[in-house]
Design a protein around this motif. Structure first.
Motif, PDB file in Angstrom:
ATOM      1  N   LYS A   2       0.836  -1.186   0.000  1.00 59.12           N
ATOM      2  CA  LYS A   2       0.000   0.000   0.000  1.00 59.12           C
ATOM      3  C   LYS A   2       0.878   1.245   0.000  1.00 59.12           C
ATOM      4  O   LYS A   2       1.837   1.343   0.764  1.00 59.12           O
ATOM      5  N   VAL A   3       0.536   2.207  -0.870  1.00 59.45           N
ATOM      6  CA  VAL A   3       1.285   3.456  -0.977  1.00 59.45           C
ATOM      7  C   VAL A   3       0.325   4.620  -0.760  1.00 59.45           C
ATOM      8  O   VAL A   3      -0.739   4.677  -1.392  1.00 59.45           O
ATOM      9  N   LEU A   4       0.709   5.525   0.119  1.00 58.63           N
ATOM     10  CA  LEU A   4      -0.078   6.726   0.380  1.00 58.63           C
ATOM     11  C   LEU A   4       0.584   7.895  -0.333  1.00 58.63           C
ATOM     12  O   LEU A   4       1.757   8.193  -0.090  1.00 58.63           O
ATOM     13  N   VAL A   5      -0.146   8.534  -1.237  1.00 61.92           N
ATOM     14  CA  VAL A   5       0.367   9.681  -1.983  1.00 61.92           C
ATOM     15  C   VAL A   5      -0.234  10.946  -1.389  1.00 61.92           C
ATOM     16  O   VAL A   5      -1.461  11.098  -1.339  1.00 61.92           O
ATOM     17  N   LEU A   6       0.630  11.856  -0.948  1.00 59.75           N
ATOM     18  CA  LEU A   6       0.186  13.126  -0.377  1.00 59.75           C
ATOM     19  C   LEU A   6       0.218  14.190  -1.465  1.00 59.75           C
ATOM     20  O   LEU A   6       1.280  14.580  -1.939  1.00 59.75           O
ATOM     21  N   GLY A   7      -0.956  14.645  -1.884  1.00 54.90           N
ATOM     22  CA  GLY A   7      -1.043  15.666  -2.922  1.00 54.90           C
ATOM     23  C   GLY A   7      -1.740  15.150  -4.167  1.00 54.90           C
ATOM     24  O   GLY A   7      -1.433  14.046  -4.641  1.00 54.90           O
ATOM     25  N   SER A   8      -2.695  15.943  -4.698  1.00 56.09           N
ATOM     26  CA  SER A   8      -3.438  15.495  -5.883  1.00 56.09           C
ATOM     27  C   SER A   8      -3.342  16.493  -7.025  1.00 56.09           C
ATOM     28  O   SER A   8      -4.264  16.660  -7.809  1.00 56.09           O
ATOM     29  N   GLY A   9      -2.193  17.172  -7.121  1.00 60.20           N
ATOM     30  CA  GLY A   9      -1.903  17.939  -8.322  1.00 60.20           C
ATOM     31  C   GLY A   9      -1.481  16.993  -9.430  1.00 60.20           C
ATOM     32  O   GLY A   9      -1.526  15.763  -9.282  1.00 60.20           O
ATOM     33  N   VAL A  10      -1.027  17.532 -10.538  1.00 53.98           N
ATOM     34  CA  VAL A  10      -0.682  16.675 -11.675  1.00 53.98           C
ATOM     35  C   VAL A  10       0.444  15.710 -11.332  1.00 53.98           C
ATOM     36  O   VAL A  10       0.446  14.550 -11.790  1.00 53.98           O
ATOM     37  N   VAL A  11       1.390  16.113 -10.485  1.00 51.00           N
ATOM     38  CA  VAL A  11       2.492  15.222 -10.116  1.00 51.00           C
ATOM     39  C   VAL A  11       2.007  14.118  -9.180  1.00 51.00           C
ATOM     40  O   VAL A  11       2.397  12.954  -9.317  1.00 51.00           O
ATOM     41  N   GLY A  12       1.128  14.458  -8.240  1.00 56.26           N
ATOM     42  CA  GLY A  12       0.588  13.441  -7.350  1.00 56.26           C
ATOM     43  C   GLY A  12      -0.271  12.429  -8.090  1.00 56.26           C
ATOM     44  O   GLY A  12      -0.191  11.215  -7.839  1.00 56.26           O
ATOM     45  N   ILE A  13      -1.112  12.898  -9.011  1.00 56.21           N
ATOM     46  CA  ILE A  13      -2.006  11.990  -9.728  1.00 56.21           C
ATOM     47  C   ILE A  13      -1.242  11.109 -10.706  1.00 56.21           C
ATOM     48  O   ILE A  13      -1.542   9.912 -10.849  1.00 56.21           O
ATOM     49  N   THR A  14      -0.240  11.651 -11.390  1.00 55.92           N
ATOM     50  CA  THR A  14       0.556  10.784 -12.276  1.00 55.92           C
ATOM     51  C   THR A  14       1.339   9.765 -11.451  1.00 55.92           C
ATOM     52  O   THR A  14       1.487   8.614 -11.867  1.00 55.92           O
ATOM     53  N   VAL A  28      -4.745   8.408  -2.294  1.00 57.51           N
ATOM     54  CA  VAL A  28      -4.320   9.796  -2.488  1.00 57.51           C
ATOM     55  C   VAL A  28      -5.054  10.672  -1.482  1.00 57.51           C
ATOM     56  O   VAL A  28      -6.270  10.538  -1.304  1.00 57.51           O
ATOM     57  N   VAL A  29      -4.311  11.581  -0.839  1.00 57.51           N
ATOM     58  CA  VAL A  29      -4.884  12.465   0.171  1.00 57.51           C
ATOM     59  C   VAL A  29      -4.628  13.916  -0.231  1.00 57.51           C
ATOM     60  O   VAL A  29      -3.514  14.263  -0.653  1.00 57.51           O
ATOM     61  N   ASP A  30      -5.649  14.764  -0.084  1.00 54.30           N
ATOM     62  CA  ASP A  30      -5.475  16.174  -0.409  1.00 54.30           C
ATOM     63  C   ASP A  30      -6.472  17.010   0.388  1.00 54.30           C
ATOM     64  O   ASP A  30      -7.595  16.559   0.655  1.00 54.30           O
ATOM     65  N   ARG A  31      -6.075  18.225   0.725  1.00 56.63           N
ATOM     66  CA  ARG A  31      -6.959  19.115   1.483  1.00 56.63           C
ATOM     67  C   ARG A  31      -8.054  19.727   0.621  1.00 56.63           C
ATOM     68  O   ARG A  31      -9.060  20.201   1.117  1.00 56.63           O
ATOM     69  N   GLN A  32      -7.855  19.725  -0.689  1.00 53.66           N
ATOM     70  CA  GLN A  32      -8.837  20.314  -1.589  1.00 53.66           C
ATOM     71  C   GLN A  32     -10.004  19.360  -1.837  1.00 53.66           C
ATOM     72  O   GLN A  32      -9.960  18.192  -1.465  1.00 53.66           O
ATOM     73  N   LEU A  37      -6.561  21.505  -8.055  1.00 51.27           N
ATOM     74  CA  LEU A  37      -7.238  22.748  -7.698  1.00 51.27           C
ATOM     75  C   LEU A  37      -6.284  23.808  -7.154  1.00 51.27           C
ATOM     76  O   LEU A  37      -6.732  24.863  -6.712  1.00 51.27           O
ATOM     77  N   GLU A  38      -4.982  23.539  -7.214  1.00 53.99           N
ATOM     78  CA  GLU A  38      -4.012  24.567  -6.791  1.00 53.99           C
ATOM     79  C   GLU A  38      -3.092  24.883  -7.961  1.00 53.99           C
ATOM     80  O   GLU A  38      -3.538  25.410  -8.979  1.00 53.99           O
ATOM     81  N   THR A  39      -1.822  24.565  -7.892  1.00 52.95           N
ATOM     82  CA  THR A  39      -0.873  24.990  -8.928  1.00 52.95           C
ATOM     83  C   THR A  39      -1.178  24.382 -10.294  1.00 52.95           C
ATOM     84  O   THR A  39      -0.853  24.981 -11.322  1.00 52.95           O
ATOM     85  N   ALA A 349     -11.596  37.868 -19.461  1.00 50.72           N
ATOM     86  CA  ALA A 349     -10.756  36.763 -19.003  1.00 50.72           C
ATOM     87  C   ALA A 349     -10.874  36.540 -17.500  1.00 50.72           C
ATOM     88  O   ALA A 349     -11.068  37.477 -16.723  1.00 50.72           O
ATOM     89  N   SER A 350     -10.749  35.285 -17.090  1.00 47.11           N
ATOM     90  CA  SER A 350     -10.619  34.963 -15.668  1.00 47.11           C
ATOM     91  C   SER A 350      -9.161  35.143 -15.270  1.00 47.11           C
ATOM     92  O   SER A 350      -8.248  35.017 -16.091  1.00 47.11           O
ATOM     93  N   PHE A 351      -8.924  35.424 -13.997  1.00 43.67           N
ATOM     94  CA  PHE A 351      -7.591  35.771 -13.486  1.00 43.67           C
ATOM     95  C   PHE A 351      -7.261  34.812 -12.349  1.00 43.67           C
ATOM     96  O   PHE A 351      -8.096  34.563 -11.473  1.00 43.67           O
ATOM     97  N   TRP A 352      -6.034  34.301 -12.338  1.00 45.52           N
ATOM     98  CA  TRP A 352      -5.659  33.231 -11.395  1.00 45.52           C
ATOM     99  C   TRP A 352      -4.191  33.361 -11.030  1.00 45.52           C
ATOM    100  O   TRP A 352      -3.390  33.922 -11.778  1.00 45.52           O
ATOM    101  N   CYS A 353      -3.833  32.799  -9.876  1.00 44.68           N
ATOM    102  CA  CYS A 353      -2.413  32.658  -9.539  1.00 44.68           C
ATOM    103  C   CYS A 353      -2.192  31.328  -8.834  1.00 44.68           C
ATOM    104  O   CYS A 353      -3.117  30.744  -8.249  1.00 44.68           O
ATOM    105  N   GLY A 354      -0.959  30.843  -8.909  1.00 43.41           N
ATOM    106  CA  GLY A 354      -0.586  29.595  -8.253  1.00 43.41           C
ATOM    107  C   GLY A 354       0.869  29.633  -7.844  1.00 43.41           C
ATOM    108  O   GLY A 354       1.654  30.447  -8.346  1.00 43.41           O
ATOM    109  N   LEU A 355       1.248  28.750  -6.922  1.00 38.09           N
ATOM    110  CA  LEU A 355       2.603  28.739  -6.360  1.00 38.09           C
ATOM    111  C   LEU A 355       3.425  27.619  -6.993  1.00 38.09           C
ATOM    112  O   LEU A 355       3.177  26.432  -6.755  1.00 38.09           O
ATOM    113  N   ARG A 356       4.395  28.006  -7.797  1.00 37.05           N
ATOM    114  CA  ARG A 356       5.269  27.014  -8.420  1.00 37.05           C
ATOM    115  C   ARG A 356       6.325  26.565  -7.407  1.00 37.05           C
ATOM    116  O   ARG A 356       7.027  27.407  -6.826  1.00 37.05           O
TER     117      ARG A 356
END
Length: 417
Positions: A2-14, A28-32, A37-39, A349-356
């Motif tokens: 069993k593997v627990l993945v912390l984070g469900s951004g594109v890197v976590g999901i891949t 997979v665990v995520d606060r969102q 839904l973040e970066t 346009a919609s406006f957005w920011c994210g943390l790289r």
């Protein structure tokens, strides 16, 4: 196992996808409330292995001073009393040499090229669609000085066998016909025909659904509080849903990785560098870009995503601040309106920011830690979408005890001592 993945951004999901493919039970665990839904939510949309370069390079300190003084400059620094910020900046400056740039670039291109191959294979095997296009990236130069300065990049492209074209204005218009309306505003370009584009959020959501269909479980709306250790191993993760346990643990939390890892005595030099984007509805398809155009002057990427134009850019060093600043929107609007004045409804346009999640040297951090069942997949900076599939596959191989298909020894945390 069993593997627990912390984070469900594109890197976590891949990571979850390839771990499941390897036969593991994955959670997979995520606060969102859902994936990406973040970066990963509204990035520039580029899958650009050919442009996989560290930000730290020769000449960058002097360029940074110029950028800070520009009205529509690509760099913003909002000083804070934050030792992590200043230590990260010092380490980045230490990598601004020709020798370090060559080493770091050589570490980034192979994982990016491998990732592009993995993405193509994943797309073929799953049938996932995400407004993808395979029509290359055009780096557009407004001045002769910019065009004359591409020699070093061209040599690296040759070294790694990356196809490229150096184009005159007519060639640029051939690749991106809408530029004919502004043909006096650029002198040439560097095109990488092997690059792709696509909606990262759409891809991540659909891959997560595919994973769920294969038995991967997801815990959304779940706050990750701390990682629990005992005897040199991870024994669980404390969350708002209780303690979650597994045989192996993967941290794919982007910019938040250092926060969760610091109590374990792991110093991970990842710092958030905020990027902004606007998403513009297309009103005239013939006036919009065909693929991605990189506006070299403003360091802005202008990408066609279906019936939208995604415009992304700015490197803002301001900690974990997610405030939206109008001046940054003005820069993005200026770039796309200047090059594609007839393409879309910019004011709608919609406006957005994210943390790289940026490392000071450039390459991501993938692999083992001194805890034998804790693994990292973080620090991809602006290239999380570009490197996601390759990083996920490599990570799954390492967790499974297999030798990855490419050499990733220089990508793990031990390179920082």
């Amino acid at each position: 196992m069993k593997v627990l993945v912390l984070g469900s951004g594109v890197v976590g999901i891949t990571s979850a996808h390839y771990l499941a493919e390897a036969g593991h039970e994955v959670e997979v665990v995520d606060r969102q409330s859902g994936p990406a839904l973040e970066t990963s939510f509204a990035n520039a949309g580029e899958v650009s292995p050919g442009y996989s370069s560290p930000w730290a390079g020769p000449g960058i300190p002097m360029k940074a001073i110029k950028w800070l003084l520009m009205r529509h400059g690509p760099l913003v620094v909002r000083p804070k009393f934050d030792p992590a910020m200043w230590l990260w900046l010092l380490k980045m400056l230490g990598n601004c040499t020709s020798a370090r740039y060559a080493v770091n670039k050589a570490r980034m291109v192979p994982i990016a090229e491998y990732s592009r191959d993995m993405l193509m294979a994943l797309r073929a095997s799953t049938g996932i669609a995400y407004d993808e296009r395979s029509q290359g990236t055009l780096q557009l130069f407004r001045t002769q000085k910019q065009l004359d300065g591409i020699g070093g990049d061209v040599e690296v492209l040759k070294q790694f066998g990356v196809p490229f074209e150096v184009l005159d204005p007519a060639g640029c218009i051939g690749a991106e016909p809408a530029l004919a309306a502004v043909k006096g505003k650029f002198v040439g370009g560097l095109r990488l025909p092997g690059d792709e584009t696509g909606d990262c959020q759409m891809f991540t959501e659909r891959l997560a659904a595919h994973c769920a269909g294969r038995g991967v479980s997801f815990r959304f709306n779940t706050k990750i509080e701390k990682i629990i250790t005992e005897g040199g191993r991870i024994t669980g993760v404390a969350t708002s849903a209780g303690v979650l346990t597994a045989d192996a643990y993967v941290v794919a939390l982007g910019s938040y990785s250092p926060i969760i890892l610091k109590p374990l005595g792991l110093s991970v030099p990842v710092y958030p560098v905020k990027g902004y984007s606007i998403t513009v509805p297309i009103t005239n398809a013939d006036g919009a870009p065909v693929s991605t155009v990189m506006d070299e002057t403003y360091k802005v990427a202008i990408t066609r995503l279906g019936d939208r134009i995604r415009v992304g850019g700015t490197a803002e060093i301001s900690g974990y601040d997610l405030s939206l600043h109008q001046a940054r929107r003005d820069t993005l609007e200026h770039s796309v309106s200047d090059l594609f004045p007839n393409g879309g409804a910019v004011k709608e346009a919609s406006f957005w920011c994210g943390l790289r999640p940026m490392t000071p040297d450039g390459p991501p951090i993938i692999g083992k830690t001194r805890y034998d069942n804790l693994f990292l997949n973080t620090g991809h900076g602006t290239l999380g979408w570009t490197m996601s599939c390759g990083s996920g596959r490599v990570l799954a191989d390492i967790v499974s005890g297999k030798t990855p298909e490419i050499d990733t020894g220089a990508l793990n945390l031990s390179r920082y001592g």
